[in-house]
Design a protein around this motif. Structure first.
Motif, mmCIF file in Angstrom:
data_model
loop_
_atom_site.group_PDB
_atom_site.id
_atom_site.type_symbol
_atom_site.label_atom_id
_atom_site.label_comp_id
_atom_site.label_asym_id
_atom_site.label_seq_id
_atom_site.Cartn_x
_atom_site.Cartn_y
_atom_site.Cartn_z
ATOM 1 N N ALA A 20 41.386 19.551 -10.928
ATOM 2 C CA ALA A 20 39.807 18.622 -10.767
ATOM 3 C C ALA A 20 39.039 17.724 -11.426
ATOM 4 N N VAL A 21 39.079 18.806 -12.355
ATOM 5 C CA VAL A 21 38.867 18.175 -13.996
ATOM 6 C C VAL A 21 40.289 16.642 -14.023
ATOM 7 N N GLU A 22 40.996 16.724 -13.880
ATOM 8 C CA GLU A 22 41.986 15.802 -13.841
ATOM 9 C C GLU A 22 41.958 14.132 -12.539
ATOM 10 N N GLN A 23 41.427 15.213 -11.428
ATOM 11 C CA GLN A 23 40.803 13.762 -10.752
ATOM 12 C C GLN A 23 39.541 13.046 -11.115
ATOM 13 N N SER A 24 38.709 13.770 -11.877
ATOM 14 C CA SER A 24 37.550 13.145 -12.277
ATOM 15 C C SER A 24 37.292 12.281 -13.083
ATOM 16 N N ASP A 25 39.081 12.529 -13.999
ATOM 17 C CA ASP A 25 39.325 11.723 -15.422
ATOM 18 C C ASP A 25 39.821 10.719 -14.960
ATOM 19 N N ARG A 26 40.559 10.408 -14.119
ATOM 20 C CA ARG A 26 41.195 9.204 -13.519
ATOM 21 C C ARG A 26 40.490 8.474 -12.524
ATOM 22 N N GLN A 27 38.989 9.280 -12.060
ATOM 23 C CA GLN A 27 38.114 8.490 -11.218
ATOM 24 C C GLN A 27 37.737 7.694 -11.934
ATOM 25 N N ASP A 28 37.779 8.593 -13.839
ATOM 26 C CA ASP A 28 36.259 7.540 -14.862
ATOM 27 C C ASP A 28 37.426 6.674 -15.088
ATOM 28 N N ASP A 29 38.435 6.963 -15.378
ATOM 29 C CA ASP A 29 39.072 5.841 -16.320
ATOM 30 C C ASP A 29 38.924 4.508 -15.704
ATOM 31 N N THR A 30 38.433 3.918 -14.673
ATOM 32 C CA THR A 30 38.398 2.557 -13.938
ATOM 33 C C THR A 30 36.585 2.511 -14.079
ATOM 34 N N ARG A 31 36.203 2.823 -14.549
ATOM 35 C CA ARG A 31 34.551 2.878 -14.510
ATOM 36 C C ARG A 31 34.638 1.761 -15.650
ATOM 37 N N ARG A 32 33.581 0.673 -16.048
ATOM 38 C CA ARG A 32 33.147 -0.028 -17.042
ATOM 39 C C ARG A 32 32.222 0.484 -17.825
ATOM 40 N N ILE A 33 31.637 0.612 -18.953
ATOM 41 C CA ILE A 33 30.190 0.908 -19.638
ATOM 42 C C ILE A 33 29.682 -0.150 -19.786
ATOM 43 N N GLY A 34 28.778 -0.026 -19.254
ATOM 44 C CA GLY A 34 27.996 -1.692 -19.589
ATOM 45 C C GLY A 34 28.443 -3.238 -19.121
ATOM 46 N N ALA A 35 28.354 -3.570 -19.843
ATOM 47 C CA ALA A 35 28.891 -5.257 -20.169
ATOM 48 C C ALA A 35 30.075 -5.117 -20.738
ATOM 49 N N LEU A 36 31.136 -4.300 -21.275
ATOM 50 C CA LEU A 36 32.165 -3.851 -22.101
ATOM 51 C C LEU A 36 33.106 -4.760 -20.554
ATOM 52 N N PRO A 37 34.224 -6.237 -21.427
ATOM 53 C CA PRO A 37 35.215 -6.481 -20.647
ATOM 54 C C PRO A 37 36.456 -5.389 -20.178
ATOM 55 N N ARG A 38 36.729 -4.324 -20.406
ATOM 56 C CA ARG A 38 37.394 -3.617 -19.565
ATOM 57 C C ARG A 38 37.421 -2.552 -19.746
ATOM 58 N N ALA A 39 38.000 -1.817 -18.128
ATOM 59 C CA ALA A 39 37.849 -0.231 -17.582
ATOM 60 C C ALA A 39 37.838 0.873 -18.614
ATOM 61 N N VAL A 40 37.659 2.019 -18.279
ATOM 62 C CA VAL A 40 37.774 3.350 -20.092
ATOM 63 C C VAL A 40 39.564 3.004 -19.937
ATOM 64 N N ALA A 41 39.589 3.140 -18.843
ATOM 65 C CA ALA A 41 41.911 3.177 -18.878
ATOM 66 C C ALA A 41 42.093 2.360 -19.804
ATOM 67 N N GLU A 42 41.640 1.141 -20.030
ATOM 68 C CA GLU A 42 41.918 0.121 -20.486
ATOM 69 C C GLU A 42 41.348 -0.097 -21.837
ATOM 70 N N HIS A 43 40.970 0.720 -22.158
ATOM 71 C CA HIS A 43 39.940 0.730 -23.851
ATOM 72 C C HIS A 43 40.995 1.776 -24.320
#
Length: 103
Positions: free
Chosen positions: A68-91
């Motif tokens: 469940a934690v790994e699934q949540s982590d993968r889901q969070d990888d696609t999130r963008r923080i504020g106006a940052l140009p890249r998603a979490v995984a890209e950073h």
């Protein structure tokens, strides 16, 4: 302040962990001078906790919780923080080559 000198006393377990992983201790400044230093990191941890662990997941085993934690982590990888140009995984992909290998 009244000229007090603050000294930091590290717990033995923290010293052992730092030594094992080669972590250099960095501490926020106390009082109003350091109020801006902690919120960013703590806020991100709290965001993940609120969005993935509230309510507390009901699982039958530690393995199921880890999945469940790994699934949540993968889901969070696609999130963008504020106006940052890249998603979490890209950073993270940009930062990962700069990290030291685990011992």
């Amino acid at each position: 302040m009244l000229g007090l000198s603050l000294t930091r006393v590290e717990a033995d377990q923290w010293i052992a962990l730092r030594s094992h992983f080669g972590i250099e201790g960095f501490y926020c400044r106390s009082g109003i001078e350091g109020v801006h230093e902690k919120g960013g990191v703590e806020g991100r941890i709290d965001y993940f906790r609120r969005n993935h662990f509230v309510p507390v997941p009901e699982v039958a085993s530690l393995g199921e919780l880890n999945e469940a934690v790994e699934q949540s982590d993968r889901q969070d990888d696609t999130r963008r923080i504020g106006a940052l140009p890249r998603a979490v995984a890209e950073h993270f992909a940009l930062e990962q080559p700069l990290l030291m290998p685990l011992p």
